[in-house]
Design an enzyme around this catalytic site. Structure first.
Site, mmCIF file in Angstrom:
data_model
loop_
_atom_site.group_PDB
_atom_site.id
_atom_site.type_symbol
_atom_site.label_atom_id
_atom_site.label_comp_id
_atom_site.label_asym_id
_atom_site.label_seq_id
_atom_site.Cartn_x
_atom_site.Cartn_y
_atom_site.Cartn_z
ATOM 1 N N HIS A 44 0.825 -1.206 0.000
ATOM 2 C CA HIS A 44 0.000 0.000 0.000
ATOM 3 C C HIS A 44 0.863 1.261 0.000
ATOM 4 O O HIS A 44 0.556 2.252 -0.687
ATOM 5 C CB HIS A 44 -0.921 -0.026 1.221
ATOM 6 C CG HIS A 44 -1.719 1.222 1.414
ATOM 7 N ND1 HIS A 44 -1.511 2.075 2.471
ATOM 8 C CD2 HIS A 44 -2.716 1.771 0.681
ATOM 9 C CE1 HIS A 44 -2.348 3.094 2.391
ATOM 10 N NE2 HIS A 44 -3.084 2.935 1.319
ATOM 11 N N GLU A 63 2.084 1.862 -3.421
ATOM 12 C CA GLU A 63 1.004 2.399 -4.254
ATOM 13 C C GLU A 63 0.984 3.934 -4.178
ATOM 14 O O GLU A 63 0.870 4.623 -5.198
ATOM 15 C CB GLU A 63 -0.337 1.831 -3.802
ATOM 16 C CG GLU A 63 -1.544 2.420 -4.511
ATOM 17 C CD GLU A 63 -2.727 2.617 -3.592
ATOM 18 O OE1 GLU A 63 -3.286 3.740 -3.589
ATOM 19 O OE2 GLU A 63 -3.096 1.673 -2.873
#
Length: 458
Positions: free
Chosen positions: A77, A80
């Protein structure tokens, strides 16, 4: 980013895999996607939709939070977020400003099994979008001055979505208790103490290990066809070298056979509505035996969707025990997944009474075949929902992307209505009996913490 929240939505949508079905036969109303593989191993899927001059490009990487190194939770994450920090060819902000200037939109998401990036733009802008995405697949530039502030952004996201959200905290704890050995027990956003230690080197190592064409799928949905997309993909993504160290399939620790039910209680002074959540460990569409996954889809619809569902009848209509009820099955996953039941009890109703009612519904389903009328009704509902959802090209791309990156195929997506239509009452009964075994479950209780209030009174 809407990261793991979007991923949950995508996963839920993905098992409403599309098609259109009359009562007697299945008719697929959308065009069949075209697919090819570039020389470097990148799969490309083209989903034609010529109603408007718009395209949705999505790049799905076959890596998510379950692929992180232990002790580095939240890294997928975190990366990302960092993928928007720019390259030498396109400095930070240029990609997003270009999408905004042409009237498009973009975002990204992270889940347990995949990470994705997408843009929705006018069709003539597709070559530019491919150029941007191909460039940041290998050209990402990270510096401490933009990495460390972004880590603070992720920590603020953790505070907003988890630390200050009692329901999210309960779900986090249930998942950790459900998965004793598998990395699905780690939260997608990560554990706070591990997020705080993530750095530039961690992100770059993860990026170089997993971000490669042979670990990615390109989906283009909209006003295009195969003959347009192929040369564009070959000119951009096709020039990137594959990563030979990426294994052909993901190898993860698997769960032992569950031996005992578990419970989790979360008390928080901010709770206004008590809640009960029960998660069962069940096979995904990828790990299930033939017919089991669609039977679980139908079982979830029977138990927890709408005012005719069995849980609603038992806990809201027949007995005044609950305000709301729900059940769901998250079939799109690489490894074994969850079947969930959620209930919001009425004030002063004990959890024991709620659990007794839930167990009664499950026992009835496990012992007796579902009436033919109920079975036909929920199967029709599932397929009808899929029909209506075809109106959105981005939804189509999400369906296919989630399916392909978790081990399914285009044909699996296309034939889902047939498999739902073929589910029998006996298969539903067998699924309830085999998989909704309490030993396979974790039950979570969300309650209001009144400790501080009592301390003030004293």
């Amino acid at each position: 980013m809407f990261s793991h929240r979007f991923a949950c939505l995508a996963a839920a949508l993905a098992m409403a895999l599309f098609g259109a079905t009359a009562r007697a036969q299945t008719t697929v109303t959308s065009e069949r996607p075209a697919s090819f593989t570039l020389g470097n191993g990148m799969q490309v899927i083209v989903i034609p939709d010529h109603r408007t001059p718009v395209v949705t490009q999505m790049v799905w990487y076959k890596v998510g939070s379950a692929d992180e190194t232990p002790g580095k939770s939240g890294l997928a994450h975190f990366l990302e977020h960092l993928m928007f920090k720019g390259t030498n060819a396109h400095p930070a902000g240029e990609f997003s400003k270009t999408v905004l200037r042409i009237g498009g939109n973009e975002n990204a998401f992270t889940s347990t099994d995949y990470t994705g990036y997408f843009q929705r733009v006018p069709r003539e802008q597709l070559p530019k979008m491919m150029e941007f995405e191909a460039d940041r697949m290998t050209g990402l530039v990270l510096k401490d001055e933009n990495v460390l502030p972004e880590r603070d952004v992720v920590l603020e996201e953790f505070n907003a979505r988890v630390a200050n959200n009692p329901e999210a905290r309960l779900n986090e704890q249930i998942m950790a208790a459900l998965y004793l050995n598998h990395p699905y027990g780690r939260p997608v956003i990560g554990w706070r103490q591990e997020i705080e230690k993530l750095d530039r080197e961690d992100a770059l190592a993860f990026y170089r290990r997993f971000y490669a064409p042979n670990n990615a799928t390109l989906l283009v949905a909209g006003d295009v066809d195969l003959n347009e997309v192929r040369p564009l993909a070959e000119r951009t993504f096709g020039q990137i070298a594959p990563q030979p160290a990426i294994p052909p399939r993901r190898m993860r620790p698997q769960e032992p056979v569950p031996a005992a039910s578990r419970t989790v209680t979360l008390a928080d002074p901010r709770v206004e509505q008590t809640g009960l959540r029960r998660y069962y460990l069940v096979p995904s569409a990828t790990t299930a035996a033939s017919g089991e996954s669609p039977a679980l889809d139908v079982l979830a619809q029977l138990m927890g969707n709408g005012s005719n569902s069995y849980l609603y009848r038992a806990l809201v209509l027949d007995r005044p025990l609950a305000v709301t009820t729900a059940a769901s099955y998250q079939g799109t996953a690489v490894d074994d997944t969850q079947f969930t039941i959620s209930v919001s009890p009425k004030p002063d109703v004990e959890f024991a009474a709620v659990e007794q009612a839930i167990d009664g519904v499950i026992a009835e389903l496990a012992q007796n075949r579902v009436p033919a009328g109920d079975l036909e009704r929920v199967k029709t509902q599932l397929i009808a929902e899929a029909i209506y959802a075809q109106d959105n090209q981005a939804t189509l791309a999400r369906w296919y992307g989630a399916a392909i990156t978790t081990g399914l195929s285009i044909d699996d997506v296309r034939s889902w209505p047939d498999r739902i239509r073929a589910v029998t009452a006996e298969q539903v009964r067998a699924a309830a009996q085999k998989w909704l075994d309490k030993r396979r479950s974790v039950t979570g209780y969300l309650i209001k913490d009144t400790t501080k209030r009592e301390e003030k009174r004293s």
